[in-house]
Write a protein that holds these residues in place. Sequence first.
Motif, PDB file in Angstrom:
ATOM      1  N   TYR A   1       0.838  -1.202   0.000  1.00 43.92           N
ATOM      2  CA  TYR A   1       0.000   0.000   0.000  1.00 43.92           C
ATOM      3  C   TYR A   1       0.876   1.256   0.000  1.00 43.92           C
ATOM      4  CZ  TYR A   1      -3.277   3.582   1.535  1.00 43.92           C
ATOM      5  OH  TYR A   1      -4.019   4.736   1.629  1.00 43.92           O
ATOM      6  N   TRP A   2       1.870   1.291   0.877  1.00 47.56           N
ATOM      7  CA  TRP A   2       2.759   2.448   0.947  1.00 47.56           C
ATOM      8  C   TRP A   2       3.480   2.674  -0.379  1.00 47.56           C
ATOM      9  CZ3 TRP A   2       5.129   5.572   5.064  1.00 47.56           C
ATOM     10  CH2 TRP A   2       4.303   5.677   6.186  1.00 47.56           C
ATOM     11  N   ARG A   3       3.990   1.596  -0.981  1.00 45.37           N
ATOM     12  CA  ARG A   3       4.676   1.729  -2.282  1.00 45.37           C
ATOM     13  C   ARG A   3       3.729   2.337  -3.319  1.00 45.37           C
ATOM     14  NH1 ARG A   3       7.515  -3.796  -1.765  1.00 45.37           N
ATOM     15  NH2 ARG A   3       9.550  -3.151  -0.987  1.00 45.37           N
ATOM     16  N   SER A   4       2.510   1.818  -3.346  1.00 42.78           N
ATOM     17  CA  SER A   4       1.520   2.291  -4.310  1.00 42.78           C
ATOM     18  C   SER A   4       1.194   3.767  -4.088  1.00 42.78           C
ATOM     19  CB  SER A   4       0.253   1.434  -4.197  1.00 42.78           C
ATOM     20  OG  SER A   4      -0.716   1.860  -5.108  1.00 42.78           O
ATOM     21  N   GLU A   5       0.976   4.157  -2.846  1.00 39.32           N
ATOM     22  CA  GLU A   5       0.666   5.556  -2.532  1.00 39.32           C
ATOM     23  C   GLU A   5       1.827   6.487  -2.896  1.00 39.32           C
ATOM     24  OE1 GLU A   5      -2.083   7.419  -1.000  1.00 39.32           O
ATOM     25  OE2 GLU A   5      -3.017   5.677  -1.916  1.00 39.32           O
ATOM     26  N   LEU A   6       3.042   6.082  -2.575  1.00 40.07           N
ATOM     27  CA  LEU A   6       4.203   6.915  -2.881  1.00 40.07           C
ATOM     28  C   LEU A   6       4.407   7.046  -4.382  1.00 40.07           C
ATOM     29  CD1 LEU A   6       6.575   5.720  -0.027  1.00 40.07           C
ATOM     30  CD2 LEU A   6       5.494   7.978  -0.243  1.00 40.07           C
ATOM     31  N   LYS A   7       4.062   6.020  -5.126  1.00 41.13           N
ATOM     32  CA  LYS A   7       4.145   6.093  -6.587  1.00 41.13           C
ATOM     33  C   LYS A   7       3.145   7.120  -7.121  1.00 41.13           C
ATOM     34  CE  LYS A   7       4.840   3.100 -10.517  1.00 41.13           C
ATOM     35  NZ  LYS A   7       6.258   3.335 -10.706  1.00 41.13           N
ATOM     36  N   LEU A   8       1.949   7.152  -6.528  1.00 41.09           N
ATOM     37  CA  LEU A   8       0.952   8.159  -6.911  1.00 41.09           C
ATOM     38  C   LEU A   8       1.448   9.573  -6.643  1.00 41.09           C
ATOM     39  CD1 LEU A   8      -2.458   6.700  -5.668  1.00 41.09           C
ATOM     40  CD2 LEU A   8      -1.817   7.219  -8.017  1.00 41.09           C
ATOM     41  N   LEU A   9       2.152   9.751  -5.531  1.00 37.31           N
ATOM     42  CA  LEU A   9       2.637  11.080  -5.168  1.00 37.31           C
ATOM     43  C   LEU A   9       3.684  11.605  -6.153  1.00 37.31           C
ATOM     44  CD1 LEU A   9       2.882  10.779  -1.294  1.00 37.31           C
ATOM     45  CD2 LEU A   9       1.146  11.973  -2.625  1.00 37.31           C
ATOM     46  N   GLU A  10       4.329  10.711  -6.896  1.00 36.05           N
ATOM     47  CA  GLU A  10       5.283  11.147  -7.917  1.00 36.05           C
ATOM     48  C   GLU A  10       4.563  11.877  -9.051  1.00 36.05           C
ATOM     49  OE1 GLU A  10       7.441   7.728  -9.273  1.00 36.05           O
ATOM     50  OE2 GLU A  10       8.291   7.325  -7.298  1.00 36.05           O
ATOM     51  N   LYS A  11       3.268  11.564  -9.236  1.00 36.35           N
ATOM     52  CA  LYS A  11       2.498  12.121 -10.353  1.00 36.35           C
ATOM     53  C   LYS A  11       1.601  13.282  -9.951  1.00 36.35           C
ATOM     54  CE  LYS A  11       2.228   7.525 -12.296  1.00 36.35           C
ATOM     55  NZ  LYS A  11       1.383   6.360 -12.433  1.00 36.35           N
ATOM     56  N   ASP A  12       1.158  13.303  -8.690  1.00 37.98           N
ATOM     57  CA  ASP A  12       0.146  14.278  -8.284  1.00 37.98           C
ATOM     58  C   ASP A  12       0.274  14.570  -6.791  1.00 37.98           C
ATOM     59  OD1 ASP A  12      -2.004  15.982  -8.568  1.00 37.98           O
ATOM     60  OD2 ASP A  12      -3.494  14.410  -8.851  1.00 37.98           O
ATOM     61  N   ILE A  13      -0.184  15.747  -6.384  1.00 36.36           N
ATOM     62  CA  ILE A  13      -0.173  16.118  -4.975  1.00 36.36           C
ATOM     63  C   ILE A  13      -1.362  15.445  -4.277  1.00 36.36           C
ATOM     64  CG2 ILE A  13      -1.467  18.244  -5.368  1.00 36.36           C
ATOM     65  CD1 ILE A  13       0.226  19.572  -3.168  1.00 36.36           C
ATOM     66  N   HIS A  14      -1.163  15.003  -3.057  1.00 38.12           N
ATOM     67  CA  HIS A  14      -2.203  14.381  -2.241  1.00 38.12           C
ATOM     68  C   HIS A  14      -3.330  15.397  -2.038  1.00 38.12           C
ATOM     69  CE1 HIS A  14      -4.130  12.672   1.300  1.00 38.12           C
ATOM     70  NE2 HIS A  14      -3.486  11.532   1.053  1.00 38.12           N
ATOM     71  N   SER A  15      -4.578  14.999  -2.244  1.00 34.32           N
ATOM     72  CA  SER A  15      -5.703  15.945  -2.197  1.00 34.32           C
ATOM     73  C   SER A  15      -5.864  16.607  -0.828  1.00 34.32           C
ATOM     74  CB  SER A  15      -7.000  15.261  -2.614  1.00 34.32           C
ATOM     75  OG  SER A  15      -7.342  14.244  -1.700  1.00 34.32           O
TER      76      SER A  15
END
Length: 159
Positions: free
Chosen positions: A60-74
Amino acid sequence: MKLLNEEESLELLCRNAFRSKKPMEGFKELVLQAVQYCEGNPLALEVLGSSMSKNTTINYWRSELKLLEKDIHSRIQGVLEKSYMSLPYNSEKELFLHIACFFIGKDVDYVVKILEPDYSATSGIQTMINRCLLSVSPNKKLMMHRLVQEMGKNIVRQE
């Protein structure tokens, strides 16, 4: 806003994510990535840590951190937007967006010369400095925390 050093950032993130001063076993590298993403911003560290606490699996953490590379956390975007929305004048909001998109790293006197007639840049820049949205380096360059700048660019994209 005072930015935290790496040790303080790690502790704040861990307190919110794991309810401990240190990362859970196997999470050290992922926590360091999250700390690096937040660049010492205490609001971002708290929001990210608490949102990551909902699922403490490595995948889960890996997946979330990968998302943060593309977009800012809402939620981080929302917290930072409150500072932007609290600017008292629409012209200051427009000035903030111009600076975030085009003038970071530029000489403050140069920016004032260009933007003063339309945006009262001298007083607007001071207001942004007072609200920790902007800073001026010792060599008079405009500086902005990366997450604050991302938030500004997101506002422009949404408009």
